[in-house]
Design an enzyme around this catalytic site. Structure first.
Site, PDB file in Angstrom:
ATOM      1  N   SER A 159       0.826  -1.216   0.000  1.00  6.10           N
ATOM      2  CA  SER A 159       0.000   0.000   0.000  1.00  6.10           C
ATOM      3  C   SER A 159       0.855   1.259   0.000  1.00  6.10           C
ATOM      4  O   SER A 159       1.815   1.359   0.760  1.00  6.10           O
ATOM      5  CB  SER A 159      -0.870   0.054   1.268  1.00  6.10           C
ATOM      6  OG  SER A 159      -1.741  -1.027   1.298  1.00  6.10           O
ATOM      7  N   HIS A 186      -4.638  -1.070  -5.855  1.00  4.19           N
ATOM      8  CA  HIS A 186      -3.688  -2.148  -6.169  1.00  4.19           C
ATOM      9  C   HIS A 186      -3.703  -2.482  -7.668  1.00  4.19           C
ATOM     10  O   HIS A 186      -4.035  -3.604  -8.059  1.00  4.19           O
ATOM     11  CB  HIS A 186      -4.008  -3.413  -5.357  1.00  4.19           C
ATOM     12  CG  HIS A 186      -3.610  -3.347  -3.921  1.00  4.19           C
ATOM     13  ND1 HIS A 186      -2.455  -3.905  -3.426  1.00  4.19           N
ATOM     14  CD2 HIS A 186      -4.215  -2.762  -2.869  1.00  4.19           C
ATOM     15  CE1 HIS A 186      -2.369  -3.672  -2.129  1.00  4.19           C
ATOM     16  NE2 HIS A 186      -3.433  -2.989  -1.759  1.00  4.19           N
ATOM     17  N   HIS A 230      -4.297 -10.632  -2.453  1.00  3.19           N
ATOM     18  CA  HIS A 230      -4.311 -11.079  -1.067  1.00  3.19           C
ATOM     19  C   HIS A 230      -5.198 -12.319  -0.950  1.00  3.19           C
ATOM     20  O   HIS A 230      -6.143 -12.480  -1.727  1.00  3.19           O
ATOM     21  CB  HIS A 230      -4.876  -9.967  -0.171  1.00  3.19           C
ATOM     22  CG  HIS A 230      -4.065  -8.706  -0.189  1.00  3.19           C
ATOM     23  ND1 HIS A 230      -4.177  -7.776  -1.190  1.00  3.19           N
ATOM     24  CD2 HIS A 230      -3.129  -8.245   0.673  1.00  3.19           C
ATOM     25  CE1 HIS A 230      -3.324  -6.781  -0.943  1.00  3.19           C
ATOM     26  NE2 HIS A 230      -2.678  -7.045   0.171  1.00  3.19           N
ATOM     27  N   TYR A 248      -7.435 -12.860   1.160  1.00  2.69           N
ATOM     28  CA  TYR A 248      -8.830 -12.528   1.486  1.00  2.69           C
ATOM     29  C   TYR A 248      -9.679 -12.205   0.261  1.00  2.69           C
ATOM     30  O   TYR A 248     -10.895 -12.138   0.343  1.00  2.69           O
ATOM     31  CB  TYR A 248      -8.909 -11.377   2.501  1.00  2.69           C
ATOM     32  CG  TYR A 248      -8.280 -10.076   2.058  1.00  2.69           C
ATOM     33  CD1 TYR A 248      -8.867  -9.259   1.098  1.00  2.69           C
ATOM     34  CD2 TYR A 248      -7.082  -9.649   2.636  1.00  2.69           C
ATOM     35  CE1 TYR A 248      -8.277  -8.071   0.716  1.00  2.69           C
ATOM     36  CE2 TYR A 248      -6.488  -8.472   2.255  1.00  2.69           C
ATOM     37  CZ  TYR A 248      -7.093  -7.686   1.293  1.00  2.69           C
ATOM     38  OH  TYR A 248      -6.509  -6.508   0.907  1.00  2.69           O
ATOM     39  N   GLU A 249      -9.034 -12.009  -0.863  1.00  3.49           N
ATOM     40  CA  GLU A 249      -9.818 -11.753  -2.081  1.00  3.49           C
ATOM     41  C   GLU A 249     -10.477 -13.025  -2.602  1.00  3.49           C
ATOM     42  O   GLU A 249     -11.314 -12.962  -3.507  1.00  3.49           O
ATOM     43  CB  GLU A 249      -8.921 -11.132  -3.157  1.00  3.49           C
ATOM     44  CG  GLU A 249      -8.477  -9.725  -2.767  1.00  3.49           C
ATOM     45  CD  GLU A 249      -7.484  -9.141  -3.743  1.00  3.49           C
ATOM     46  OE1 GLU A 249      -7.894  -8.784  -4.860  1.00  3.49           O
ATOM     47  OE2 GLU A 249      -6.295  -9.057  -3.401  1.00  3.49           O
ATOM     48  N   ALA A 254       1.833  -2.968   4.412  1.00  3.65           N
ATOM     49  CA  ALA A 254       1.320  -2.078   5.452  1.00  3.65           C
ATOM     50  C   ALA A 254       0.930  -2.958   6.634  1.00  3.65           C
ATOM     51  O   ALA A 254       0.492  -4.089   6.448  1.00  3.65           O
ATOM     52  CB  ALA A 254       0.098  -1.336   4.938  1.00  3.65           C
ATOM     53  N   MET A 291      -1.928  -8.450   6.471  1.00  6.29           N
ATOM     54  CA  MET A 291      -2.703  -9.461   5.734  1.00  6.29           C
ATOM     55  C   MET A 291      -1.973  -9.982   4.493  1.00  6.29           C
ATOM     56  O   MET A 291      -2.611 -10.445   3.550  1.00  6.29           O
ATOM     57  CB  MET A 291      -4.049  -8.860   5.319  1.00  6.29           C
ATOM     58  CG  MET A 291      -4.871  -8.315   6.482  1.00  6.29           C
ATOM     59  SD  MET A 291      -6.364  -7.482   5.932  1.00  6.29           S
ATOM     60  CE  MET A 291      -6.861  -6.616   7.431  1.00  6.29           C
ATOM     61  N   SER A 292      -0.648  -9.899   4.505  1.00  7.22           N
ATOM     62  CA  SER A 292       0.090 -10.333   3.305  1.00  7.22           C
ATOM     63  C   SER A 292       1.476 -10.842   3.695  1.00  7.22           C
ATOM     64  O   SER A 292       1.750 -11.107   4.869  1.00  7.22           O
ATOM     65  CB  SER A 292       0.234  -9.153   2.334  1.00  7.22           C
ATOM     66  OG  SER A 292       1.088  -8.176   2.892  1.00  7.22           O
ATOM     67  N   ASN A 307      -0.870   2.221  11.384  1.00  9.27           N
ATOM     68  CA  ASN A 307      -1.767   2.540  12.499  1.00  9.27           C
ATOM     69  C   ASN A 307      -1.316   1.673  13.663  1.00  9.27           C
ATOM     70  O   ASN A 307      -0.584   0.707  13.456  1.00  9.27           O
ATOM     71  CB  ASN A 307      -3.222   2.183  12.125  1.00  9.27           C
ATOM     72  CG  ASN A 307      -3.343   0.734  11.653  1.00  9.27           C
ATOM     73  OD1 ASN A 307      -3.088   0.428  10.475  1.00  9.27           O
ATOM     74  ND2 ASN A 307      -3.682  -0.175  12.552  1.00  9.27           N
ATOM     75  N   HIS A 351      -9.645   1.360   6.079  1.00  7.96           N
ATOM     76  CA  HIS A 351      -8.711   1.200   4.963  1.00  7.96           C
ATOM     77  C   HIS A 351      -8.197   2.568   4.506  1.00  7.96           C
ATOM     78  O   HIS A 351      -7.033   2.709   4.137  1.00  7.96           O
ATOM     79  CB  HIS A 351      -9.413   0.463   3.818  1.00  7.96           C
ATOM     80  CG  HIS A 351      -8.518   0.175   2.634  1.00  7.96           C
ATOM     81  ND1 HIS A 351      -7.365  -0.576   2.740  1.00  7.96           N
ATOM     82  CD2 HIS A 351      -8.599   0.540   1.330  1.00  7.96           C
ATOM     83  CE1 HIS A 351      -6.779  -0.657   1.543  1.00  7.96           C
ATOM     84  NE2 HIS A 351      -7.508   0.017   0.674  1.00  7.96           N
TER      85      HIS A 351
HETATM   86  N1  HPA Z   1      -4.212  -5.021  10.820  1.00  7.94           N
HETATM   87  C1  HPA Z   1      -4.017  -5.782   9.734  1.00  7.94           C
HETATM   88  N2  HPA Z   1      -3.540  -5.320   8.601  1.00  7.94           N
HETATM   89  C2  HPA Z   1      -3.212  -4.018   8.546  1.00  7.94           C
HETATM   90  C3  HPA Z   1      -3.381  -3.165   9.636  1.00  7.94           C
HETATM   91  C4  HPA Z   1      -3.913  -3.694  10.845  1.00  7.94           C
HETATM   92  O1  HPA Z   1      -4.092  -3.002  11.854  1.00  7.94           O
HETATM   93  N3  HPA Z   1      -2.961  -1.929   9.251  1.00  7.94           N
HETATM   94  C5  HPA Z   1      -2.545  -2.048   7.963  1.00  7.94           C
HETATM   95  N4  HPA Z   1      -2.697  -3.310   7.535  1.00  7.94           N
END
Ligand code: HPA
Length: 275
Positions: free
Chosen positions: A31, A62, A84, A86-87, A114, A212-213, A236, A248
């Site tokens: 990201s 993406h 990903h 999750y897709e 990210a 998530m990757s 974050n 997101h």
């Molecule tokens: N959790 C999972 N994936 C993420 C996060 C998070 O807090 N921030 C950016 N990608």
């Protein structure tokens, strides 16, 4: 022939119809890093849609193509856009692009992503170099008949993130004056963010950041003997540590804010790897 391997060889043939470029370094852009490729002296762009059966991302932000070219003197292939788990793609498709870049010739793999920060000493906007990962909450991409052409049935995972690459990352960060954290990244499947209780569990397990990757790609690449470096933008603080709800948009905005220093670091690392 193994069906997964057969698909890989067909994908490689499709790429080879467009270019015979043999990259030394493969780079996956997470990201906010999408425009990193603008700094590459481009030789060829291959949209994923030109590769039959190639998984194409559905996530906003993406866009999907391989960019082949030079960063300094170093031959790179850059993935602009990744899929990903999750897709909804099978896990072997999630790691197909990584495997393909190895088959194109890449020795090194730089994975970027990210994440949410779990380590209380982190703050949003930090960069973290991956020293190790926890893969136990995502499916293992090597499940199924082993593809002997790619690697061994039971590959060692003691040093997924290469010590020499880690040394280069540390050196480049120091030279650029970029503060870089180090830690363990845990991968979840997503797409929901974690609950605060899950974050407390991950913290007890030794994770410093969550995303998530990356981990499944790192396992597939390590299986094939690539030298891997991992860099995460802590966008974050994870759920429960940060008191406001996660979105997101917030992740993308934070990634964009960090992008200049992230890009400078990645570029320096790749150039150094080519020396
Ligand atoms: N959790 C999972 N994936 C993420 C996060 C998070 O807090 N921030 C950016 N990608």
């Amino acid at each position: 022939m193994n069906a997964v391997y057969e698909k890989l060889t067909r994908c490689l043939e499709d790429v080879r119809k467009k270019t015979d470029f043999e990259p030394k370094v493969a780079l996956v852009l997470g990201s906010g890093l999408g425009d990193f490729a603008d700094g590459i002296k481009q030789e060829c762009v291959v949209p994923y849609s030109d590769i039959a059966g190639f998984p194409v991302s559905t996530v906003p932000g993406h866009a999907g193509c391989f960019i082949f070219g030079y960063l300094g003197d170093v031959k790179v292939v850059c993935m602009k856009g990744r899929v990903h788990y999750y897709e909804g793609y099978p896990i072997e498709d999630v790691v197909l692009p990584t495997r393909l870049m190895r088959m194109m010739g890449a020795e090194y793999l730089i994975l970027t992503n990210a994440s949410g920060g779990i380590n209380p000493s982190f703050k949003a906007g930090d960069l973290m170099m991956l020293t190790d990962h926890i893969s136990s909450f995502a499916p293992n991409p090597l499940i199924g008949p082993n593809i002997d052409e790619l690697g061994t049935r039971f590959p060692d995972m003691s040093h997924v993130y290469d010590e020499d690459v880690a040394g280069v990352i540390r050196e480049c960060a120091k030279e650029l004056g970029v503060d870089i954290k180090e830690g363990v990244y845990v991968m979840t499947t997503g797409p929901s963010f974690e609950s605060p209780a899950e974050i407390q569990m991950f913290k007890k397990l030794g994770a410093d950041a969550v995303g998530m990757s990356t981990v499944v790609e790192a396992i597939a690449a390590n299986h094939m003997g690539m030298k891997i470096g991992g860099l995460s933008c802590v966008c974050n603080m994870a759920a429960g540590i940060q008191k406001t709800p996660l979105t997101h948009d917030e992740v993308q905005a934070a990634a964009a804010a960090v992008a200049p220093k992230f890009k400078a670091l990645v570029a320096a690392v790749i150039k150094r790897l080519g020396e």
